[in-house]
Design a protein around this motif. Sequence first.
Motif, PDB file in Angstrom:
ATOM      1  N   VAL A  69      -1.334  -6.708   2.055  1.00 50.59           N
ATOM      2  CA  VAL A  69      -1.526  -7.004   0.638  1.00 50.59           C
ATOM      3  C   VAL A  69      -0.238  -7.568   0.042  1.00 50.59           C
ATOM      4  CG1 VAL A  69      -1.972  -5.985  -1.625  1.00 50.59           C
ATOM      5  CG2 VAL A  69      -3.340  -5.286   0.337  1.00 50.59           C
ATOM      6  N   ALA A  70       0.913  -6.946   0.356  1.00 47.76           N
ATOM      7  CA  ALA A  70       2.193  -7.437  -0.151  1.00 47.76           C
ATOM      8  C   ALA A  70       2.482  -8.839   0.360  1.00 47.76           C
ATOM      9  CB  ALA A  70       3.311  -6.481   0.259  1.00 47.76           C
ATOM     10  N   GLU A  71       2.110  -9.099   1.617  1.00 45.97           N
ATOM     11  CA  GLU A  71       2.319 -10.431   2.191  1.00 45.97           C
ATOM     12  C   GLU A  71       1.481 -11.469   1.452  1.00 45.97           C
ATOM     13  OE1 GLU A  71       1.534 -12.743   6.445  1.00 45.97           O
ATOM     14  OE2 GLU A  71       1.490 -10.556   6.354  1.00 45.97           O
ATOM     15  N   LEU A  72       0.225 -11.159   1.194  1.00 46.08           N
ATOM     16  CA  LEU A  72      -0.652 -12.087   0.475  1.00 46.08           C
ATOM     17  C   LEU A  72      -0.157 -12.316  -0.949  1.00 46.08           C
ATOM     18  CD1 LEU A  72      -4.067 -10.668   1.725  1.00 46.08           C
ATOM     19  CD2 LEU A  72      -3.178 -12.970   2.205  1.00 46.08           C
ATOM     20  N   SER A 163      -4.479  -3.884  -7.985  1.00 45.78           N
ATOM     21  CA  SER A 163      -5.888  -3.506  -7.841  1.00 45.78           C
ATOM     22  C   SER A 163      -6.196  -3.088  -6.405  1.00 45.78           C
ATOM     23  CB  SER A 163      -6.788  -4.673  -8.250  1.00 45.78           C
ATOM     24  OG  SER A 163      -8.148  -4.376  -8.028  1.00 45.78           O
ATOM     25  N   ALA A 164      -5.676  -3.835  -5.438  1.00 46.61           N
ATOM     26  CA  ALA A 164      -5.889  -3.491  -4.026  1.00 46.61           C
ATOM     27  C   ALA A 164      -5.215  -2.163  -3.682  1.00 46.61           C
ATOM     28  CB  ALA A 164      -5.351  -4.606  -3.128  1.00 46.61           C
ATOM     29  N   ALA A 165      -4.055  -1.902  -4.289  1.00 53.02           N
ATOM     30  CA  ALA A 165      -3.350  -0.638  -4.030  1.00 53.02           C
ATOM     31  C   ALA A 165      -4.161   0.552  -4.542  1.00 53.02           C
ATOM     32  CB  ALA A 165      -1.974  -0.659  -4.691  1.00 53.02           C
ATOM     33  N   VAL A 166      -4.830   0.387  -5.680  1.00 56.58           N
ATOM     34  CA  VAL A 166      -5.689   1.457  -6.199  1.00 56.58           C
ATOM     35  C   VAL A 166      -6.823   1.736  -5.221  1.00 56.58           C
ATOM     36  CG1 VAL A 166      -7.323   2.063  -8.021  1.00 56.58           C
ATOM     37  CG2 VAL A 166      -5.124   1.050  -8.608  1.00 56.58           C
ATOM     38  N   ILE A 167      -7.403   0.677  -4.656  1.00 55.29           N
ATOM     39  CA  ILE A 167      -8.464   0.859  -3.665  1.00 55.29           C
ATOM     40  C   ILE A 167      -7.923   1.578  -2.438  1.00 55.29           C
ATOM     41  CG2 ILE A 167     -10.066  -0.347  -2.125  1.00 55.29           C
ATOM     42  CD1 ILE A 167     -10.276  -2.529  -4.238  1.00 55.29           C
ATOM     43  N   GLN A 168      -6.703   1.223  -2.024  1.00 57.37           N
ATOM     44  CA  GLN A 168      -6.075   1.904  -0.887  1.00 57.37           C
ATOM     45  C   GLN A 168      -5.899   3.390  -1.187  1.00 57.37           C
ATOM     46  OE1 GLN A 168      -4.900   0.399   2.180  1.00 57.37           O
ATOM     47  NE2 GLN A 168      -4.779   2.542   2.766  1.00 57.37           N
ATOM     48  N   LEU A 169      -5.475   3.714  -2.398  1.00 53.22           N
ATOM     49  CA  LEU A 169      -5.330   5.113  -2.790  1.00 53.22           C
ATOM     50  C   LEU A 169      -6.664   5.839  -2.760  1.00 53.22           C
ATOM     51  CD1 LEU A 169      -2.830   4.858  -5.780  1.00 53.22           C
ATOM     52  CD2 LEU A 169      -2.480   6.202  -3.712  1.00 53.22           C
ATOM     53  N   ALA A 170      -7.704   5.171  -3.253  1.00 51.62           N
ATOM     54  CA  ALA A 170      -9.032   5.785  -3.259  1.00 51.62           C
ATOM     55  C   ALA A 170      -9.509   6.059  -1.839  1.00 51.62           C
ATOM     56  CB  ALA A 170     -10.026   4.882  -3.992  1.00 51.62           C
ATOM     57  N   ILE A 171      -9.226   5.132  -0.931  1.00 53.56           N
ATOM     58  CA  ILE A 171      -9.611   5.316   0.467  1.00 53.56           C
ATOM     59  C   ILE A 171      -8.872   6.496   1.073  1.00 53.56           C
ATOM     60  CG2 ILE A 171      -9.460   4.285   2.772  1.00 53.56           C
ATOM     61  CD1 ILE A 171     -10.043   1.574   1.479  1.00 53.56           C
TER      62      ILE A 171
END
Length: 436
Positions: A69-72, A163-171
Amino acid sequence: MDRSFFDTDADGFETPVSPHRGRGGGEITIAATARTPGHDQSTSLVEQLSETHRAMIDAVLIGDGLPRVAELASVGAGGAVSIVLPALSETVGPPNHEQPGNPSALTRWVAERVRGRPAAVPADVVAEVPILLRDDLLGAVVLLRSGAEPCAEAVEFLHLAASAAVIQLAIEDAKQAVEQTLRGSFLEELLTRQDLSRAEIVRRAARLGCDLSRGAVILCLELNSDRPRLVAALIAEEYPGALHQQLDGAGRDTGPRVFAVLPTTEGGTAESTLAAAKRLATRLRHHGIVGLSSFYSDPAELGSAAQEAELVLAVLRQSDAPIDDEMAGGTYKLLLRVLASHPEELRTFYEATIAPLVRYDDQYRTELVRTLQTYLDTNCNMNATAAAIFAHRHTIAYRIDRIRELTGLDPTRSEDRERLGLSLKVHRLLAPSLPR
């Protein structure tokens, strides 16, 4: 560095300002003419953001995680992007930015922000987007100063990464919830089911990261503190590979209990495993009473081991005597195993030996049980027994006669003495309040 992205608070600390909003709160219109290097100039900003967003979500879902995600985000923003999540103890971003054991100023800054403390903004921070979950600040996505000039829409890519980091946290939260449910279910069944096979126990434990193929010790802690998370952390720190879970003990007249399955240590012996279990128990005694089973080499018998640990805890819970070391081996170890697997046999033995003395003492407020214990402890020395319990020698002789009458066993005979000594240990298990 362009300091226009920052505002200064009353304490003199600088805070990044979103490029989308001015200092007075008004919207700033940012031209969307600049394009990220590597993209076709005809690609619209919306399409570019949509494509990057899909790629980030895919990275999270397939397991590439925050580094991808950070790379993108870095590619989209045209600059170096870091994602800092203290909740996961994770900081990802440009190579060599983080050094193990030496967190960067960026990591410390975000950690202080998450704690609600003011902190100076690191010099290489150009822009920042918070990672929020239900209005709670959990981390930040940060655009860092680099050799290249970031594109005008850089902050949009930071928002996508947040937003992607929040999804990662939820996972991660979902994984932990599922693992906790599986641990609880497994330990509940281990305590209550007798039909679990060795293969099933080993297989299910392996799925939870615990190797029970060579046996284990069971620990049972009755919590007297309100810090179960600290207890869990202590178990994980002291005994890697252990499987532990708090169970409320429904149907018991006790408080919450933590059960831990402590697999065989790297040494691979019962002695090394018990030694490691005792070290853990020592650390946990600040948080409650700890009962340990003996070492069980057969995983199919771990249900009995859990019962044994509970029995040890029950004795310790009701007795001031330091008997936990005694219970780690010898006669108590054998009696606990029998009590866990065939309790009716011990109760039958108890009724046939010392039970009449216990009932006589209860009815007439005498001290026959205490006298018998002291008599055996002093190697059947009448004078020493009298001195130990502050009674006349003739009183001791009379009590010994009553013991013979009530039990049919003679403490002066070696065979009967062994049965009486064993019966006192059984009484100690079945009625832990035995005076000493």
